[in-house]
Design a protein around this motif. Sequence first.
Motif, PDB file in Angstrom:
ATOM      1  N   LYS A  76       3.174   3.548 -13.538  1.00 20.48           N
ATOM      2  CA  LYS A  76       2.934   4.876 -13.471  1.00 20.48           C
ATOM      3  C   LYS A  76       1.390   5.129 -14.071  1.00 20.48           C
ATOM      4  O   LYS A  76       0.392   6.221 -13.617  1.00 20.48           O
ATOM      5  N   ILE A 149       0.923  13.546 -11.364  1.00 24.84           N
ATOM      6  CA  ILE A 149       1.644  13.230 -10.252  1.00 24.84           C
ATOM      7  C   ILE A 149       2.009  12.342  -9.977  1.00 24.84           C
ATOM      8  O   ILE A 149       3.327  11.987  -9.263  1.00 24.84           O
ATOM      9  N   SER A 150       1.382  10.732 -10.308  1.00 26.91           N
ATOM     10  CA  SER A 150       2.349   9.479 -10.573  1.00 26.91           C
ATOM     11  C   SER A 150       3.440   9.539 -11.406  1.00 26.91           C
ATOM     12  O   SER A 150       4.447   8.937 -10.967  1.00 26.91           O
ATOM     13  N   MET A 153       6.067  11.452  -8.545  1.00 26.88           N
ATOM     14  CA  MET A 153       6.388  10.307  -7.191  1.00 26.88           C
ATOM     15  C   MET A 153       6.770   8.977  -7.354  1.00 26.88           C
ATOM     16  O   MET A 153       7.845   8.794  -6.272  1.00 26.88           O
ATOM     17  N   GLY A 172       3.404  13.765  -3.206  1.00 27.75           N
ATOM     18  CA  GLY A 172       2.269  13.720  -3.874  1.00 27.75           C
ATOM     19  C   GLY A 172       1.068  14.752  -3.790  1.00 27.75           C
ATOM     20  O   GLY A 172       1.338  15.115  -4.413  1.00 27.75           O
ATOM     21  N   THR A 239      -4.558   9.965  -6.118  1.00 24.61           N
ATOM     22  CA  THR A 239      -3.415  10.041  -7.111  1.00 24.61           C
ATOM     23  C   THR A 239      -2.730   9.072  -5.976  1.00 24.61           C
ATOM     24  O   THR A 239      -1.621   8.545  -5.868  1.00 24.61           O
ATOM     25  N   SER A 240      -2.386  10.729  -5.685  1.00 23.52           N
ATOM     26  CA  SER A 240      -1.420  10.134  -4.353  1.00 23.52           C
ATOM     27  C   SER A 240      -1.483   8.936  -3.063  1.00 23.52           C
ATOM     28  O   SER A 240      -0.129   8.108  -3.191  1.00 23.52           O
ATOM     29  N   THR A 243      -0.683   5.881  -5.620  1.00 20.41           N
ATOM     30  CA  THR A 243      -0.038   5.505  -6.665  1.00 20.41           C
ATOM     31  C   THR A 243       1.134   5.325  -4.916  1.00 20.41           C
ATOM     32  O   THR A 243       1.940   4.613  -5.248  1.00 20.41           O
ATOM     33  N   SER A 244       0.966   6.271  -3.947  1.00 20.80           N
ATOM     34  CA  SER A 244       2.531   5.740  -2.683  1.00 20.80           C
ATOM     35  C   SER A 244       1.894   4.690  -2.134  1.00 20.80           C
ATOM     36  O   SER A 244       2.885   3.625  -2.007  1.00 20.80           O
TER      37      SER A 244
END
Length: 253
Positions: A76, A149-150, A153, A172, A239-240, A243-244
């Motif tokens: 994260k 956000i992370s 998620m 996210g 970030t979305s 992270t994904s």
Amino acid sequence: MNALVLLAAILLLLMMLIGGKKGVRSFLALFLNFSVVFITVIFMNDPNRNPVVLTLLAALVISCINLFYINKINIKTKTAFVSTILSLLFLLFFILIMTDTAAIHGFSDEEIQELSMFSLYIGVDFARVAASVIIMTTIGAITDTSIAISSPMKEICDQNPHMNRKDLFLSGMSIGRDILGTSTNTLFFAFFGGYLAMLIWFKDLPYSAGEFINSKVFSAEMITILSAGIGVTIVIPITSWITSYYLVRRKTR
């Protein structure tokens, strides 16, 4: 001083009761961040050093403190750190262009009256200092949004191990849209809270609406808020996506 110590003790106690060990680390991080900013300002007094470069290094250290020291090193915080740096670098060119174009650096006419007794030939590039102020204001908001956000998620991915990258990215983005409104409003009201006395003073001056909006003090603060808002906005998809990408990649391995 007694009031400051009392308030700090109350804050520490509440952060210990609610946040536990992480709350204590968050409290200590306040002083670490203050030390970084203070040392950066001291180094800026040397005209041979670029204030923007110093601020970027300080922003890097502050990001490490806020992410890795408080939340430790994990997937994260790693994705949030990468997202923060990418967003800051993307925003840097916009900040440098805006500070030069808008000419918000230096002292305003209202401040000159109070500083007329001092020498202004201090050998510091005020255009770079203005950019440094915006960067320092922006880094906290970007870091806060990226980890906000992370972290969920990661929880969503753990609860739904079969979720693909696209669905996780959309989750996210949905989280980011909920954060966006509150984050931008926080920046906006922080300005009015900190500069309420200035706004009252401007009200008593014989300024028209155009002169008030175009005054250097007001313009500089509004550009700072808008730049931070842009940073908060662009860090959401960055970030979305990052992270994904890493969560799904780690899951497939």
